[in-house]
Each structure stands twice: as structure tokens, then as C-alpha cells.
Write an enzyme that holds these catalytic residues in place. Structure first.
Site, PDB file in Angstrom:
ATOM      1  CE  LYS A 108      -4.370  -1.691   1.643  1.00  0.00           C
ATOM      2  NZ  LYS A 108      -4.918  -2.325   2.822  1.00  0.00           N
ATOM      3  CE  LYS A 126      -7.742  -9.942  -1.615  1.00  0.00           C
ATOM      4  NZ  LYS A 126      -7.598  -9.330  -0.307  1.00  0.00           N
ATOM      5  CE  LYS A 177     -13.534  -3.528  -0.185  1.00  0.00           C
ATOM      6  NZ  LYS A 177     -14.005  -3.339   1.191  1.00  0.00           N
TER       7      LYS A 177
HETATM    8  P1  ADP Z   1     -10.966  -5.903   0.406  1.00  0.00           P
HETATM    9  O1  ADP Z   1      -9.730  -6.762   0.283  1.00  0.00           O
HETATM   10  O2  ADP Z   1     -11.960  -6.183  -0.689  1.00  0.00           O
HETATM   11  O3  ADP Z   1     -10.649  -4.427   0.570  1.00  0.00           O
HETATM   12  P2  ADP Z   1     -11.293  -6.005   3.296  1.00  0.00           P
HETATM   13  O4  ADP Z   1      -9.831  -5.731   3.381  1.00  0.00           O
HETATM   14  O5  ADP Z   1     -12.234  -4.987   3.835  1.00  0.00           O
HETATM   15  O6  ADP Z   1     -11.681  -6.332   1.766  1.00  0.00           O
HETATM   16  O7  ADP Z   1     -11.540  -7.419   3.977  1.00  0.00           O
HETATM   17  C1  ADP Z   1     -12.616  -7.745   4.830  1.00  0.00           C
HETATM   18  C2  ADP Z   1     -12.581  -9.245   5.138  1.00  0.00           C
HETATM   19  O8  ADP Z   1     -12.832 -10.006   3.965  1.00  0.00           O
HETATM   20  C3  ADP Z   1     -11.236  -9.753   5.697  1.00  0.00           C
HETATM   21  O9  ADP Z   1     -11.473 -10.738   6.659  1.00  0.00           O
HETATM   22  C4  ADP Z   1     -10.586 -10.357   4.474  1.00  0.00           C
HETATM   23  O10 ADP Z   1      -9.658 -11.373   4.814  1.00  0.00           O
HETATM   24  C5  ADP Z   1     -11.778 -10.943   3.754  1.00  0.00           C
HETATM   25  N1  ADP Z   1     -11.538 -11.019   2.306  1.00  0.00           N
HETATM   26  C6  ADP Z   1     -11.339  -9.985   1.456  1.00  0.00           C
HETATM   27  N2  ADP Z   1     -11.189 -10.431   0.194  1.00  0.00           N
HETATM   28  C7  ADP Z   1     -11.275 -11.789   0.246  1.00  0.00           C
HETATM   29  C8  ADP Z   1     -11.202 -12.846  -0.739  1.00  0.00           C
HETATM   30  N3  ADP Z   1     -11.021 -12.595  -2.018  1.00  0.00           N
HETATM   31  N4  ADP Z   1     -11.339 -14.119  -0.295  1.00  0.00           N
HETATM   32  C9  ADP Z   1     -11.541 -14.411   1.016  1.00  0.00           C
HETATM   33  N5  ADP Z   1     -11.625 -13.469   1.985  1.00  0.00           N
HETATM   34  C10 ADP Z   1     -11.500 -12.169   1.607  1.00  0.00           C
END
Ligand code: ADP
Length: 322
Positions: free
Chosen positions: A107, A192, A195
């Protein structure tokens, strides 16, 4: 879950939220948090939607099966103890632990150097540790990508215990789905699901939106004709079949043998996803913003009751004047 958008994707659901619901239904006391301060680490320049996004994320929790009568659903900034514990932990956390976090490096590079990088980004795992340890939990259910942050959290808690000679914070478990596909659900492009990659299916997508997205999803590159053999392990559509279709084993076998084409996989995958999420989508659409605000207010009260007790013990252990 960070409210960087008004809705969660099915990766968030598979990695974390589905487990939250299962644990709640097994009788665990759950604290389900919309992490609005955490969203600020990357979206501090455009904050006007954060409040409305928080309501949307809470709606996804409820739609997925989190029951506000059983679990606390709350917004991080409504429970001020998170900020206080973050500050105290920031005094005892060595900088080197934070600089080594892999997601931080990624990041930071994306932000464009130290002149633009906010102080809060480096401290992200310290704030997350406060979010966790305020509730002195048995475990934290998250997707695979969160494991490095959770490790730091246990280290900070144990360091605090040692420094102040008290056993305030437990060592918690990471509750990551056993199935690797669910622990790190691929996106429509096989990276993966996230968003930031614009490769998501959202829990709140309509059946038509889902169909359109699945049509554009990545499949086995060498499977050009219908009867070319597929490699289900490297095909996004087959990965979703594995999670949502009861017949996925037969579907995978036929794909491998070239007995079915990608279009058939896509049609059946769309049906399986839409079938699985239909009741959640209906429930979500029926939820009223004001009712959700009230649920979040009550959730913050429940969370505060536990968090304030932890803070009394923390201040005492450190010798701060009561
Ligand atoms: P993003 O990666 O979309 O910004 P967040 O960081 O807010 O999402 O993650 C919120 C939760 O969702 C965390 O527990 C994260 O490990 C889980 N998570 C996010 N993306 C995935 C994915 N592709 N597969 C499984 N778990 C995920």
C-alpha cells in the site's frame, strides 16, 4: 469489514462473514464491526460516503444471517475505546514490526512515497489489534490475507502482558476457512477478489448483474472449443462452481474431459450463485436505513460495555491515575 464501498463482495462473505454466521449459530458471542476508521487509511480524500457505506455494510451482515439480537453489530468510530487502546498500544509496538507487514509495503508503494503516505497507514495493524483485543476473544474469523496482521496482534498483546506483569490479553486463534478457495476467493479475473481490482461479484448484485459478470469471467485459456479439456483449478467459473454448486465434482470431471463447454459452466454457475444468494438479496432489499441505524446504536452499546471493562483493567495495569 471496511466500508470503502456500500456493499460487500462474495470474497468477504466466503473468507469471513459466512464463518461469522456459523459461529454465531454455534452460540459464540460475536462482535461484528464496520471498520470506518480503517477505511480512512486509504480513502481519507473522499470521505463523504463513509457513513452511508457503513449502513450498507451492516445491511450485508444482517442479510447474511447476523442476528442483532444475538450479536453486536456496530461501527468502530462509535466505540471510542478503540482509539484509546490504539494509542496505548502504539507506545509499546516496535516500529520494525509494522514496517515488515507485507500489505503495508504494497500500500505504501501505491501511495507514492513518504511525503504522501499517511501516518495511520503504518499503524493499521495496531488499530486492528485494538479492535480485536478490546474484546479479549477466543478467535478472529477472517480471510487468508489477514493472517500477517493477526500475528502482530498476538505479539502486541503478549508484549503488553509481559511489560505490565498482567495476564490481560489472551492469545487468540485465527479462524480462516479450511477450504483454500473460500479462504482466498478468486475474482472474475482469477486474481484475489478485491474491490480495488474491480473483479467482484457483490452479495447485493441482482441476478442479471451476476449473469453478466459470469459471462465475462476468466476460464481455462487453452479451452477454445467446447470439447477442449479444461483445467478447473485455473478457471474462475469452476472455482465458483466448487463453492456454490452441489454437483461441482461431476461438473469438474466433465470439464476436465472436454465433455462440457464454458458456456454451460457459466450458465450453471450463474444459477448456483443466484440460487445461493437469493434469500440474502431479498432480505437486504427489505432493510430500512433507520432501522439499521438503531441496530448499530444498540450494537455500539453492547460493544462498549465489554470494551470499557477491558480499558479499566488496561489503565490500571499501566498505572494511569483512575
Ligand atoms: P478488500 O480486500 O476487498 O478491501 P477487506 O480488506 O475490507 O476487503 O476485507 C474484509 C474481510 O474479507 C477480511 O477478513 C478479508 O480477509 C476478507 N476477504 C477480502 N477479500 C477476500 C477474498 N477474495 N477471499 C476471502 N476473503 C477475503
Amino acid at each position: 469489514m471496511r466500508p470503502t464501498q456500500p456493499r460487500l463482495h462474495i470474497g468477504n462473505y466466503e473468507g469471513a462473514l459466512r464463518n461469522w454466521v456459523d459461529l454465531q449459530n454455534k452460540g459464540f458471542e460475536m462482535f461484528c464491526m464496520v471498520a470506518d476508521w480503517h477505511a480512512l487509511t486509504t480513502m481519507f480524500e473522499e470521505t463523504d460516503q463513509i457513513g452511508q457505506n457503513s449502513i450498507g455494510v451492516a445491511k450485508d451482515f444482517i442479510a447474511a444471517g447476523i442476528d442483532p439480537d444475538k450479536s453486536a453489530i456496530f461501527v468502530q468510530s462509535h466505540v471510542k475505546e478503540h482509539a484509546e487502546l490504539h494509542l496505548l498500544f502504539s507506545m509499546v509496538t516496535p516500529l520494525g514490526w509494522l514496517e515488515r507487514t507485507p500489505t503495508y509495503k504494497e500500500k505504501r508503494d501505491a501511495m507514492g512515497g513518504a511525503e504522501r503516505e499517511p501516518y495511520g497507514l503504518l499503524g493499521y495493524p495496531v488499530l486492528q489489534t485494538s479492535d480485536i483485543l478490546l474484546y479479549r476473544p477466543y478467535g478472529v474469523p477472517v480471510g487468508r490475507d489477514q493472517a500477517p496482521h493477526l500475528e502482530i496482534g498476538n505479539d502486541i498483546g503478549q508484549r503488553f502482558n509481559r511489560l505490565y506483569g498482567q495476564d490481560i490479553f489472551p492469545t487468540y486463534k485465527y479462524l480462516i476457512p479450511e477450504d483454500e478457495t473460500r479462504a482466498k476467493l478468486p475474482g472474475l479475473d482469477m486474481r484475489k477478489m478485491s474491490k480495488s481490482y474491480d473483479n467482484c461479484i457483490y452479495l447485493a448484485d441482482t441476478a442479471d448483474e451476476t449473469a453478466k459478470k459470469i459471462k465475462s469471467a476468466y476460464t481455462t485459456p487453452s479451452k477454445i472449443k467446447k470439447d477442449d479439456p479444461g483445467i478447473p483449478e485455473s478457471c474462475a467459473v469452476c472455482q465458483y462452481l466448487k463453492v456454490y454448486s452441489p454437483n461441482w465434482q461431476t461438473q469438474w470431471e466433465e470439464d476436465r474431459q472436454g465433455l462440457r463447454g464454458c458456456m454451460m459452466n457459466k450458465t450453471e454457475c450463474t444459477e448456483a450463485i443466484n440460487e445461493y444468494f437469493r434469500p440474502m438479496r431479498e432480505l437486504r432489499a427489505s432493510l430500512d436505513d433507520n432501522d439499521v441505524r438503531e441496530i448499530l446504536r444498540q450494537g455500539a452499546e453492547k460493544a462498549s460495555a465489554v470494551a470499557s471493562q477491558t480499558m479499566i483493567e488496561v489503565r490500571k495495569a499501566m498505572g494511569l491515575l483512575a
